[in-house]
Design an enzyme around this catalytic site. Structure first.
Site, mmCIF file in Angstrom:
data_model
loop_
_atom_site.group_PDB
_atom_site.id
_atom_site.type_symbol
_atom_site.label_atom_id
_atom_site.label_comp_id
_atom_site.label_asym_id
_atom_site.label_seq_id
_atom_site.Cartn_x
_atom_site.Cartn_y
_atom_site.Cartn_z
ATOM 1 N N ARG B 311 0.827 -1.207 0.000
ATOM 2 C CA ARG B 311 0.000 0.000 0.000
ATOM 3 C C ARG B 311 0.863 1.260 0.000
ATOM 4 N NH1 ARG B 311 -5.545 1.684 0.836
ATOM 5 N NH2 ARG B 311 -6.174 -0.483 0.653
ATOM 6 N N ARG B 343 -3.815 2.769 10.880
ATOM 7 C CA ARG B 343 -4.573 3.753 10.109
ATOM 8 C C ARG B 343 -3.808 4.299 8.902
ATOM 9 N NH1 ARG B 343 -7.884 8.644 13.172
ATOM 10 N NH2 ARG B 343 -9.520 8.856 11.635
ATOM 11 N N PHE B 345 -2.193 2.204 6.803
ATOM 12 C CA PHE B 345 -1.660 0.905 6.384
ATOM 13 C C PHE B 345 -0.556 1.035 5.340
ATOM 14 C CE2 PHE B 345 -2.432 -3.555 4.799
ATOM 15 C CZ PHE B 345 -2.539 -4.200 6.010
ATOM 16 N N GLU B 715 -9.454 6.001 7.271
ATOM 17 C CA GLU B 715 -8.019 6.263 7.192
ATOM 18 C C GLU B 715 -7.636 7.560 6.484
ATOM 19 O OE1 GLU B 715 -7.916 2.296 5.453
ATOM 20 O OE2 GLU B 715 -6.008 2.002 6.451
#
Ligand SMILES: Cc1cc2nc3c(=O)[nH]c(=O)nc-3n(C[C@H](O)[C@H](O)[C@H](O)COP(=O)(O)OP(=O)(O)OC[C@H]3O[C@@H](n4cnc5c(N)ncnc54)[C@H](O)[C@@H]3O)c2cc1C
Lengths: 261, 761
Positions: B311, B343, B345, B715
Site C-alpha cells: 500500500r 490507520r 496501512f 483512514e
C-alpha cells in the site's frame, strides 16, 4: 502495594522520633515515593507523613525579608501564596499538573533532587537556605549530584528560606510527554550579583553556570550572554534529547530568563 | 430518512458517563484467572533454559506455561505462521512473550512474570534499516518493483534532477483501551471469547487452532473497542489464544489485559520507513521521471507487512500523474516488535514520500509548492484518463476543484504572502504554511477480503435487531449502519437495536480495516433489510391488490394502496402470515482485480480525496513549534453522518500531525523500546489541536455505487497531517538558503537540526 505502617505525627520532634525506627521513611506528597514503592524500588516498613505538622505548612515572610516556605507545603500553595517572590510562585505554578501540585511538596522535591525537577533550580538560583530539624544548609552545599543531597539519614527539611531578588525568572523547556524540564534555567539578580542555576541538563544534577553569572553580574542583559556556551559532553543524553541539544538549550533559556526577568 | 443526518455516536452518552462496557468492565464469573506474559529481555538469541521456579512459587500463581506446554498450534500470526504465542528455541525482540503466567489476580500474574530467569545466548541483532540491508535480512526474496513508463531513461533525459532521502518514524497506536480478552469455558470444549479486536473471525480462527477445535466451537464477541487504529487487527490474537489455552487447562474463565507498558513493549506499531528518491523535472516543476526506493522495518515477524508495504507503493504517486516512475520496496526483517496495521496501512508513508518529493522540487525551482502540486495533478474526471503507476485508471479525480476551493476558503495566497512578510520582519520566530492533498485508494488490496455479511431480524412488535461483521472502535460504524437500516425500513433510529459483533451471527468476516467498515457492512445490511422489506411488501401487495413496488415504507408507517399501517402492525401481520422476518445480507465489492506481484490491475473501487492547509510557527533558537491554524476540506462522498465524519476527519488530522511531530519511538542500543508510557511518548492532547481548526466536508457524492453514495472516511484524513510537517519545513526554509531536509517526526530537536541545515553556508 505491600504492607507498611503509617504514622502521621503532629510535630517535628515526633516525626524525627518516628524516623529513628528501622526502615522508616518520610512521606511528603508521595508523588515520587508512592510510585517508587509500587515498583518495589524501595520498601520502607514505616512511612512517616509530614503533612500533619502545622509548623511545616505554609508561606511566611522572614525577619530578613526572605520568603519562608514550610517543608511540607505543596506546590499549589506556593503558587498561590508566595506572591512576595513572583518568580518562585510562577515556578511552582508550572510544576506537573494540578494533582501533582496539590500533593507534591517542596521538601519532597528538594530531598529527592531529581535532575529534571524545578525546585532545585529555584533554590540554587536563589541561594536559598535549606532548614532541617538539625541545621541550616546553604543551597550551594546542599545539592550534591543527581538524587543526592547533604541530608543525613532521618533528617527532614522543615523550611526553605528564599532571599527575594531584585529580578528573577525561571524558563522551563518542557519535555512534551512528561512536562518535566528537559532543561530549566533559573536566573536571579541580587544586589551582590546574579545567580544562574540550571536543571535537567547536567549528569551532575542542578548546577550554577559561573560564566553566565559573571557576565550578567557585569551587565544584566541577554546580550551579555552572546558567545557564551556550555559543552554538551557532560550533559544528559537520553531518549528526550542529546547532550548537545541540552547544552544549546541552556544558553537559549538563560537568555530568555534574563529577558523575561 | 436517517441517513445523512448529523446524529451523535450511538454510545456517546455511555462513553462520557463511563457506562460503556469494555472487556475489562465486564463482570467476571467467580474463579476467573488472570494472565501475564514473561518476556524476552534480549533482542536476538537462542533460548536455552528457563528457571521458572520462583514464578511458580509466587503468590496466587496457578500455572506457568512455556511453548512445550501448548496443546496444539503455537502460532498467533495473521499471515505466515511465523509468530509463536510463546517463543520456542529462539527469541527475536525484547518483549517477545516467552512464558505465560496464570494467576488469581492481574497483579499477581504480572509480579510473578518478573521472577522468571531466562537463559538466552545472545546473537547479533538487526535493528536498523542499514543493518538489515547489510545482513540481507528481509521478507520475500527481494524487493518488489512496480513501474510505469521508463524512469531510468526519463531521468537521463530530464532537464533537472534532484535526489534526497527522508526518514519517517513509526507510531504507537495508543488506543485508550489496551489489548484485552476474556474467555469463558462452555460445555464440551466450547469457548466464548470476548475480545477487544477489529477482527473477530481471525480471533476465532486462531483460538480454534490453538485448542484443537473446529471454528464452530469458538464464538467471539466484540461490542466495542476503546480505539483500534489498526492496532487490534492482529495484535489481539496473542491474548485471546493465551486465555483459551489457559481455560482449556484450568477449566476456569481467564482474562488477560496488557498493562500500558507491556502493551507498548509487546505489540507492533506503524512501520517506520526510509524513502530515497531521484527526481527528473522540467523548469515548470512537471515531474517527468521518478525513481523511489522505500525501505521499511517490518520487525521480527511477517504479520501484515506485505500488504502494508504494497500500500505504501500504491500511494507513492498520491495525486500526481507520473508517466515515468519506478518504485522499489524493501521489506526488512529486524529484531523489533512486528510492525503492524496502523490507520492508512503504509499509505501515509508512501504518500508522505511523494509530498516531500514535490516539496523538494518546488524548493529547488523557487516555486510555491502548491503550484507545483497543481501542475502535476492527475487530469480531472471528465478529461483524458491517466493511469496510476499500477495501471488503475484515475476516473474520479477531484483534487483540482477540491484544492482550489480549499485554497480559497483558507485564504491561502494572502496568508502565504503574510507569512513571507512575517518572516522578513522576524529573525527568531518563523512561520510556515503548506497545503497538501490526499488521494487514498479504497478497498482491501487482498481482493477476497472485500466482502461482508449481515443478519437482520424484525420482531413481531416492529423492533429490529441489527448485526453485521464490522466492529465498533469509536469511529461510529454502528450508528452509520443503524441509520442505513432505519432508512431502508422507513423507521426511526430507536426501532433499531445495535448489537455486538458476533461470529455466531455473521461468519467469515473481514477485519474492520482498510476504511471499508461502512462501505462493506452498510451494503450487506442494506441487502438484508431489502430482503425483509420486499417480503413484507409482497404480502401487503397481495392483500391490497397493488404492486409490491408501490408499497411505501416511510416515517414509521407503511402504505399499500389505500391502507396505512404502522411498521409494527406490518411486522405482526407478516408474522401471522408465516413470513420469515429474519434475513442475511451479503456484499462483495465489484470491479476490482489485482496482481500484487506484477503490480498491475485495479486494486481500488474508488479513491477518497481531501486536502489540508496548515500554518505553523517555529522558534528557530530551540526548534519548538506550534500549529497555529489548520483548514481541512475532506471528501466523504454523500456523507452517511456528517457529524461522525467530521469527527473522523478532525481526529485523523490530529493523529497524523502527532505522528509527524511529537510522537517519537526510541529504542536503545540493546533494542529495548524506551518510550513505553505516556510520560515518555507524546501523543497530541486536546490542547495540542490547532487553535483555529476549520473542517468541512466536500459537497459531492461518490461516483462509485457505494452505500448511499458515501465514501470511506476512516483512514484518509490521517494523511491530512502531512501538511503540518511540510508547513514546518516551509518555516525552516525561511532560515537560510538550503533545503531544510526535515525528517519525521519533527521533534523540537530535529527541527533545530534542520534550521542549522538550512542556515549552513
Ligand atoms: C506527573 C508528575 C509530573 C511532575 N512534574 C514535575 C515538574 O514539572 N517539575 C518538578 O519539579 N517536579 C515534578 N514532579 C515531581 C513533584 O514535584 C513531586 O512532588 C516531588 O518530586 C516530590 O515531592 P513529594 O512531596 O511528593 O515527595 P514524596 O514523594 O513524598 O517523597 C520524595 C522523597 O523525599 C523524601 N521527603 C519527602 N518530604 C521530605 C522532607 N520534608 N524532608 C526530607 N525528605 C523528605 C521522601 O522520603 C522521599 O524520599 C512531577 C511528578 C509527577 C508525578
Amino acid at each position: 502495594m505491600y504492607n507498611f505502617d503509617f504514622e502521621k505525627p503532629e510535630s517535628v520532634a515526633d516525626a524525627i522520633a518516628a524516623l529513628q525506627g528501622e526502615e522508616a521513611q518520610a512521606l511528603g506528597g508521595g508523588q515520587t515515593l508512592i510510585p517508587t514503592l509500587k515498583q518495589r524500588l524501595a520498601s520502607p516498613s514505616t512511612l512517616v507523613s509530614l503533612k500533619g505538622i502545622a509548623e511545616m505548612q505554609g508561606v511566611c515572610m522572614g525577619d530578613d525579608g526572605s520568603v519562608c516556605i514550610g517543608g511540607a507545603t505543596n506546590h499549589a500553595t506556593v503558587a498561590a501564596e508566595a506572591g512576595a517572590y513572583p518568580a518562585l510562585a510562577d515556578t511552582a505554578a508550572h510544576i506537573g499538573d494540578p494533582a501533582v501540585r496539590n500533593r507534591g511538596t517542596i521538601g519532597g522535591s528538594l530531598a529527592n533532587n531529581d535532575p529534571s525537577a524545578c525546585y532545585p533550580a529555584a533554590a540554587l538560583g536563589s541561594g536559598a537556605t535549606i532548614v532541617t530539624n538539625a541545621r541550616q544548609i546553604a543551597a550551594d552545599d546542599y545539592f550534591q549530584g543527581m538524587f543526592t543531597t547533604a541530608l543525613d539519614e532521618g533528617e527532614i527539611i522543615t523550611e526553605v528560606r528564599f532571599p527575594v531578588p531584585e529580578k528573577a525568572n525561571y524558563q522551563k523547556f518542557v519535555q512534551p510527554a512528561s512536562r518535566f524540564a528537559l532543561v530549566g534555567v533559573y536566573v536571579a539578580k541580587y544586589a551582590d550579583g546574579v545567580r544562574v542555576a540550571i536543571t535537567g541538563a547536567s549528569n551532575d544534577g542542578v548546577f550554577r553556570w559561573a560564566e553566565a553569572e559573571a557576565a550578567l553580574s557585569a551587565n544584566f542583559s541577554a546580550s551579555a550572554l552572546d558567545g557564551l556556551s556550555l559543552s554538551g559532553d557532560d550533559m544528559i543524553s537520553d531518549l528526550h534529547g542529546t547532550g548537545e541539544y541540552r547544552a544549546h538549550l541552556c544558553a537559549v533559556m538563560t537568555k530568555r530568563a534574563v529577558a523575561a526577568a | 430518512m436517517s441517513v445523512a443526518k448529523p446524529l451523535p455516536h450511538d454510545a456517546a452518552h455511555l462513553h462520557v458517563t463511563g457506562a460503556a462496557r469494555y472487556v475489562d468492565d465486564i463482570p467476571t464469573p467467580a474463579g476467573t484467572l488472570h494472565l501475564a506474559f514473561g518476556m524476552s529481555t534480549a533482542a536476538c538469541g537462542t533460548l536455552n533454559n528457563m528457571d521458572l521456579d520462583a514464578v511458580r512459587a509466587a503468590p496466587g500463581v496457578v500455572a506457568v506455561l512455556t511453548a512445550p506446554d501448548l496443546p496444539f498450534d503455537n502460532d498467533v500470526s495473521p499471515s505466515a505462521h511465523d509468530e509463536p504465542l510463546l517463543a520456542t528455541d529462539a527469541v527475536h525482540y525484547v518483549g517477545q512473550p516467552v512464558f505465560l503466567v496464570i494467576a488469581e489476580t492481574h497483579l499477581q500474574a504480572r509480579f510473578a512474570a518478573r521472577l522468571g530467569k531466562i537463559d538466552i545466548t545472545e546473537t547479533k541483532p538487526v535493528f536498523t534499516i542499514e543493518d538489515a540491508l547489510a545482513a540481507n535480512a528481509r521478507f520475500e526474496d527481494g524487493p518488489r518493483i512496480y513501474a510505469q513508463g521508463d524512469a531510468a531513461s526519463a531521468l537521463d533525459a530530464a532537464e533537472n534532477t534532484l535526489s534526497g532521502s527522508l526518514d519517517i518514524g513509526g507510531q504507537e497506536h495508543f488506543y485508550l483501551e489496551g489489548q484485552a480478552a476474556l474467555v469463558q469455558p462452555g460445555e464440551n470444549g466450547d469457548m466464548h471469547v470476548i475480545s477487544s479486536t477489529q477482527h473477530p473471525t481471525e480471533i476465532q480462527h486462531k483460538v480454534a487452532e490453538a485448542i484443537g477445535q473446529p471454528m464452530h466451537a469458538v464464538r467471539v464477541e466484540t461490542r466495542r473497542m476503546g480505539g483500534g487504529f489498526g492496532g487490534k487487527e492482529s495484535q489481539g490474537n496473542a491474548l485471546a489464544v493465551a486465555c483459551a489455552v489457559a481455560v482449556r487447562l484450568t477449566g476456569q474463565p481467564c482474562k488477560m489485559r496488557y498493562d500500558r507498558d507491556d502493551d507498548m513493549i509487546i505489540t507492533g506499531k506503524r512501520h517506520d520507513f526510509r524513502i530515497d528518491y531521484d527526481i527528473g523535472f522540467d523548469e515548470e516543476g512537471h515531474i517527468t521521471a521518478l525513481d523511489v526506493r522505500q525501505y521499511t522495518r517490518c520487525g521480527w515477524a511477517l504479520d501484515l507487512s506485505l500488504p502494508v508495504a504494497d500500500r505504501a507503493m500504491l500511494h507513492a504517486d498520491n495525486g500526481y500523474w507520473l508517466p515515468n516512475i519506478r518504485i522499489e520496496s524493501h521489506r526488512l526483517r529486524t529484531n523489533t516488535q512486528s510492525a503492524t496495521a496502523f490507520r492508512g496501512f503504509g499509505g501515509p508513508q508512501g504518500m508522505l514520500g511523494m509530498e516531500r518529493i514535490v516539496d523538494h522540487v518546488a524548493a529547488e525551482l523557487g516555486l510555491d509548492p502548491l503550484v507545483v502540486r497543481q501542475r502535476n495533478f492527475y487530469a480531472s474526471s471528465g478529461q483524458e484518463i491517466q493511469t496510476t503507476p499500477y495501471g488503475q485508471p484515475v476516473e474520479d479525480f477531484i483534487l483540482d476543484d477540491l484544492v482550489a476551493q480549499l485554497a480559497k476558503t483558507s485564504d491561502y495566497d494572502a496568508r502565504r504572502a503574510a507569512v513571507a512578510e512575517w518572516n522578513a520582519a522576524n529573525p527568531v520566530l518563523k512561520k510556515g504554511i503548506a497545503l497538501t492533498p490526499v488521494k487514498f485508494g479504497i478497498s482491501f488490496t487482498l481482493t477476497h477480503l472485500n466482502q461482508a455479511g449481515a443478519l437482520v431480524h424484525v420482531y413481531s412488535d416492529g423492533s429490529i435487531h441489527l448485526n453485521h461483521g464490522g466492529t465498533e472502535m469509536g469511529q461510529g460504524l454502528f450508528q452509520k449502519i443503524a441509520q442505513v437500516a432505519a432508512s431502508r425500513f422507513g423507521v426511526a433510529l430507536d426501532a433499531i437495536k445495535i448489537t455486538a459483533t458476533d461470529t455466531a451471527k455473521v461468519p467469515n468476516t473481514s477485519a474492520t480495516a482498510a476504511s471499508s467498515g461502512s462501505d462493506l457492512n452498510g451494503m450487506a445490511v442494506k441487502a438484508a433489510c431489502d430482503t425483509l422489506r420486499d417480503r413484507m411488501a409482497e404480502h401487503l401487495a397481495q392483500l391490497h391488490q397493488c404492486h409490491p413496488d408501490a408499497v411505501v415504507f416511510a416515517e414509521g408507517r407503511v402504505q399499500a394502496g389505500e391502507a396505512d399501517y404502522s411498521f409494527a402492525e406490518v411486522a405482526a401481520m407478516a408474522h401471522q402470515a408465516r413470513i420469515s422476518l429474519s434475513a442475511t445480507g451479503f456484499y462483495k465489492t465489484p470491479d476490482i482485480q489485482w496482481d500484487r506481484i506484477k503490480g498491475h490491475g485495479r486494486p481500488f473501487f474508488y479513491f477518497a480525496y481531501g486536502a489540508a492547509v496548515t500554518e505553523v510557527v517555529v522558534d528557530t533558537l530551540t526548534g519548538e513549534n506550534r500549529i497555529l491554524r489548520a483548514d481541512v476540506l475532506h471528501d466523504a462522498g454523500a456523507s452517511l453522518n456528517p457529524a461522525l465524519d467530521i469527527g473522523q476527519v478532525e481526529g485523523g488530522y490530529v493523529q497524523g500531525a502527532g505522528w509527524l511531530t511529537t510522537e517519537e519511538l526510541v529504542w536503545d542500543d540493546a533494542g529495548r523500546l524506551r518510550t513505553h508510557a505516556p510520560s515518555t511518548y507524546k501523543i497530541p492532547a486536546c490542547g495540542d489541536r490547532p487553535d483555529i481548526f476549520n473542517v468541512s466536508l466536500w459537497d459531492g457524492e461518490n461516483r462509485a455505487d457505494t452505500i448511499y453514495k458515501s465514501k470511506a472516511v476512516g483512514e484518509p484524513p490521517l494523511m491530512l497531517g502531512i501538511s503540518a510537517l511540510l508547513a514546518l519545513s516551509d518555516a525552516v526554509s525561511a532560515c537560510g538558503p538550503n533545503y531544510p531536509d526535515l525528517h519525521a517526526p519533527a521533534t523540537a530537536e530535529s527541527v533545530l537540526a534542520s534550521v542549522h541545515k538550512a542556515q549552513d553556508a
